[in-house]
Scaffold this motif. Structure first.
Motif, short mmCIF file in Angstrom:
data_model
loop_
_atom_site.label_atom_id
_atom_site.label_comp_id
_atom_site.label_asym_id
_atom_site.label_seq_id
_atom_site.Cartn_x
_atom_site.Cartn_y
_atom_site.Cartn_z
N ILE A 203 0.87 -1.11 0.11
CA ILE A 203 0.01 -0.12 0.13
C ILE A 203 0.90 1.40 0.04
CG2 ILE A 203 -1.69 1.30 1.55
CD1 ILE A 203 -2.90 -1.42 2.32
N ASN A 204 1.72 1.27 0.94
CA ASN A 204 2.71 2.26 0.76
C ASN A 204 3.47 2.74 -0.52
OD1 ASN A 204 2.58 3.11 3.20
ND2 ASN A 204 4.04 2.34 4.25
N ALA A 205 3.89 1.50 -1.12
CA ALA A 205 4.36 1.64 -2.50
C ALA A 205 3.63 2.17 -3.47
CB ALA A 205 4.94 0.11 -2.95
N ALA A 206 2.28 1.86 -3.42
CA ALA A 206 1.17 2.31 -4.50
C ALA A 206 0.85 3.89 -4.00
CB ALA A 206 -0.06 1.27 -4.27
N HIS A 207 1.00 3.92 -2.85
CA HIS A 207 0.64 5.67 -2.27
C HIS A 207 1.71 6.54 -2.82
CE1 HIS A 207 -2.80 4.45 0.39
NE2 HIS A 207 -3.20 4.27 -0.76
N ALA A 208 2.92 5.98 -3.07
CA ALA A 208 4.13 6.82 -3.46
C ALA A 208 3.95 7.04 -4.80
CB ALA A 208 5.47 6.15 -3.10
N ILE A 209 3.04 6.51 -5.76
CA ILE A 209 3.06 6.91 -7.12
C ILE A 209 1.63 7.56 -7.36
CG2 ILE A 209 2.99 5.63 -9.35
CD1 ILE A 209 4.60 3.29 -8.24
N PRO A 210 1.73 8.55 -8.00
CA PRO A 210 0.45 9.25 -8.45
C PRO A 210 -0.48 8.35 -9.30
CG PRO A 210 1.98 10.72 -8.84
CD PRO A 210 2.92 9.35 -8.79
N PRO A 211 -1.67 8.50 -9.12
CA PRO A 211 -2.67 7.51 -10.11
C PRO A 211 -2.57 8.05 -11.66
CG PRO A 211 -3.90 8.43 -8.01
CD PRO A 211 -2.56 9.34 -8.18
N GLY A 212 -2.94 7.20 -12.23
CA GLY A 212 -3.05 7.43 -13.83
C GLY A 212 -1.62 7.47 -14.39
N GLN A 213 -0.52 6.69 -13.72
CA GLN A 213 0.81 6.39 -14.44
C GLN A 213 1.11 5.21 -14.65
OE1 GLN A 213 3.39 9.60 -13.11
NE2 GLN A 213 1.96 11.04 -12.79
N ALA A 214 0.27 4.09 -14.68
CA ALA A 214 0.34 2.77 -14.36
C ALA A 214 1.64 2.30 -15.41
CB ALA A 214 -0.61 1.86 -14.69
N THR A 215 1.50 2.91 -16.81
CA THR A 215 2.24 2.32 -17.79
C THR A 215 3.51 2.83 -17.54
OG1 THR A 215 1.79 4.40 -19.18
CG2 THR A 215 0.32 2.34 -19.43
N ARG A 216 4.05 3.77 -16.47
CA ARG A 216 5.27 4.50 -16.51
C ARG A 216 5.93 3.92 -15.11
NH1 ARG A 216 2.96 9.40 -18.43
NH2 ARG A 216 3.46 10.51 -16.39
N ASN A 217 5.20 3.50 -14.39
CA ASN A 217 5.78 2.76 -13.11
C ASN A 217 5.33 1.42 -12.67
OD1 ASN A 217 6.71 5.62 -11.57
ND2 ASN A 217 4.43 6.00 -12.57
N GLU A 218 6.29 0.73 -11.91
CA GLU A 218 6.23 -0.49 -11.60
C GLU A 218 6.42 -0.68 -9.97
OE1 GLU A 218 8.83 -2.88 -13.71
OE2 GLU A 218 10.13 -2.81 -11.95
#
Length: 314
Positions: A203-218
């Protein structure tokens, strides 16, 4: 004239003959006083130890309640997403069952081979959806299991994947989930608490990434052996990272970089407490703007440790 023999008499101080008896009485009195003092001190220490044991028991109960409350708080934060995760396959199941029911009503007899094939595929899809719901409910059941202190062999890979299913709604839309999970032996742990650690890290890892950028982050999950007696789990993300000043306090209770009302500030502190109580270690490496990697090292279950050592020696 005979000389008289001189008789020499030594003066005995008054009370001299009673010195030995009086000294023994004093010694016995001192010994009795010392024994009584020892008994009193021993009784006092026993009472103090009993109070300390009761305080320790109360602290352990409070700690278990805190861990369970934090776990339920995490599930509460995920409630909307979990409802969505369950609702999707349920809708899929109902749609396929409705299709089969309509087909059977339409044919009103023996269906054609083509119709039979389509209905079989629809039922297989419905079964897949039901299995997905079953797995989500199973993983939630693990998380909601009351705390106990019993440790045993826990499958790290299965626990990681279970946590990933529960956190799927948080991860989806922010990053791609990548798994690099080796076949590792069981660790000596408590499954619900270990799942709580992995879920919080995800959850912490997910919250460190803004929504809507799934193709650019992992978000990458990895598990591998660290020597012959420990398993190393890593949860990495390509998010915003953690500043050096915050890194020093990241595992402190109630410390959080999230907005007020989001999270309890206990997640990473609880993770640290659980992992260290299991005889493991947790650490973090992060760079602002490039992401973070949390590492959890856990001891292998003893029987598995022997098996791994013997197989490698062979």
């Amino acid at each position: 004239m005979k000389q008289q023999a001189k008789v020499v008499r030594f003066a005995v101080p008054e009370g001299r003959g009673e010195y030995g008896t009086q000294g023994e009485r004093e010694m016995r009195r001192s010994n009795a006083l010392l024994e009584e003092t020892v008994r009193q001190r021993t009784a006092e220490l026993e009472r103090t130890n009993a109070r300390l044991e009761e305080s320790l028991r109360q602290l352990q109960i409070a700690q278990a309640q805190l861990l369970f409350a934090e776990r339920l708080a995490t599930i509460g934060q995920l409630a909307a997403g979990l409802g969505h995760e369950i609702n999707n396959p349920l809708a899929f199941i109902l749609g396929n069952l409705d299709y089969v029911q309509q087909q059977l009503a339409r044919t009103s007899g023996a269906p054609s081979p083509e119709d039979s094939q389509e209905m079989m595929e629809a039922l297989a899809d419905a079964r897949d959806g039901a299995e997905r719901v079953r797995l989500i409910v199973r993983d939630l059941k693990v998380l909601s299991h009351p705390n106990d202190m019993e440790l045993g062999p826990v499958d790290v890979v299965a626990t990681l994947r279970g946590a990933a299913k529960v956190a799927a709604y948080e991860v989806r839309g922010r990053a791609r989930l990548v798994e690099a999970l080796d076949a590792v032996p069981p660790v000596n742990a408590h499954r619900a608490r270990l799942c709580q650690v992995f879920l919080n890290l995800l959850i912490n890892a997910a919250h460190a990434i803004p929504p809507g950028q799934a193709t650019r982050n992992e978000i990458r999950l990895s598990a591998r052996m660290d020597g012959t007696t420990r398993v190393l789990v890593e949860v990495s993300d390509t998010g915003c990272g953690i500043s050096p000043g915050n890194l020093e306090r990241i595992f402190s209770p109630f410390f959080t970089t999230k907005p007020v009302g989001v999270g309890t500030g206990l997640g990473l502190s609880v993770c640290h407490g659980i992992v260290t109580a299991l005889g493991g270690d947790i650490s973090v490496e992060s760079e602002v703007g490039r992401g973070s990697t949390f590492r959890v090292s856990l001891p292998v279950y003893e029987a598995s440790c022997i098996e791994v050592g013997s197989s490698r020696a062979a």
